[in-house]
Design an enzyme around this catalytic site. Structure first.
Site, PDB file in Angstrom:
ATOM      1  N   ASP A 166       0.850  -1.185   0.000  1.00 20.33           N
ATOM      2  CA  ASP A 166       0.000   0.000   0.000  1.00 20.33           C
ATOM      3  C   ASP A 166       0.887   1.236   0.000  1.00 20.33           C
ATOM      4  OD1 ASP A 166      -2.342  -1.405  -0.025  1.00 20.33           O
ATOM      5  OD2 ASP A 166      -2.716  -1.258   2.127  1.00 20.33           O
ATOM      6  N   ASP A 184      -6.742  -1.317  -5.049  1.00 24.80           N
ATOM      7  CA  ASP A 184      -7.877  -1.153  -4.137  1.00 24.80           C
ATOM      8  C   ASP A 184      -8.902  -0.183  -4.717  1.00 24.80           C
ATOM      9  OD1 ASP A 184      -6.571  -2.801  -2.349  1.00 24.80           O
ATOM     10  OD2 ASP A 184      -5.737  -1.160  -1.171  1.00 24.80           O
TER      11      ASP A 184
END
Length: 199
Positions: A166, A184
């Protein structure tokens, strides 16, 4: 006299009328066959469009999302140490190199094997909807491409390194939205739009 009977103008007109009436059904049949062939050609073109173009839209979109996701993650990994962060828009938006052992947006930490299984199920779901929604407009397959590319992006991360990279954080100070990545975002947008389509 006998010959004049058959050349009488009234009889000639009547014979012409009968001849025209006899030909009309055949004309209608010919016109009907022509219309059927035209409709058949149109149906064939529509079928080819659904068979070739829409799956291509899904695959190209999915590939584009996958490449963009992997490239952005590679840039972050190459330039930031694990846990390092850099402000992009002050404290509001930051690039934050963070490992994610959970689901999208760093939710449900742990259980990598479980999320691998979920990823496989998501890919199967995309394949199912690609077939069941093939009569829908082209943009529906674009939406499925978002889900496909995002799912593959995080799936590759889990297989290759055991966690998802991330890199994007939004918030103020310690009050921040869980870190996330391009995959995402693609999955979330695609899932939202697909739910709206199916509603």
């Amino acid at each position: 006299r006998a010959d004049n009977r058959y050349t009488h103008p009234a009889l000639t007109r009547r014979a012409s009328e009968l001849l025209v009436k006899g030909r009309l059904p055949m004309a209608r049949r010919c016109a009907g066959r022509g219309a059927s062939r035209t409709i058949g050609r149109m149906s064939g073109e529509e079928q080819a469009n659904g068979t070739l173009v829409k799956p291509a839209i899904l695959r190209v979109t999915g590939l584009g999302i996958l490449v963009a996701d992997q490239v952005t993650k590679a840039v972050v990994v190459a330039n930031l140490a694990l846990g390092e962060r850099v402000g992009i828009v002050g404290d509001l938006v930051k690039v934050w190199h963070a490992p994610n052992l959970g689901a999208a947006f760093s939710l449900f930490q742990g259980g990598s094997l479980c999320f691998l299984i979920v990823s496989v199920l998501s890919l199967a779901m995309v394949a199912y909807f690609q077939r069941s929604l093939r009569s829908r407009p082209w943009w529906v397959h674009l939406v499925l491409g978002f889900i496909l590319g995002g799912t593959l992006g995080n799936f590759i991360d889990r297989l290759r390194q055991g966690y998802v990279t991330d890199w994007l954080s939004v918030g103020f100070g310690d009050t921040r939205w869980p870190t996330f990545n391009g995959a995402d975002m693609a999955v979330s947008i695609g899932a939202f739009l697909l739910a709206w389509v199916l509603w």
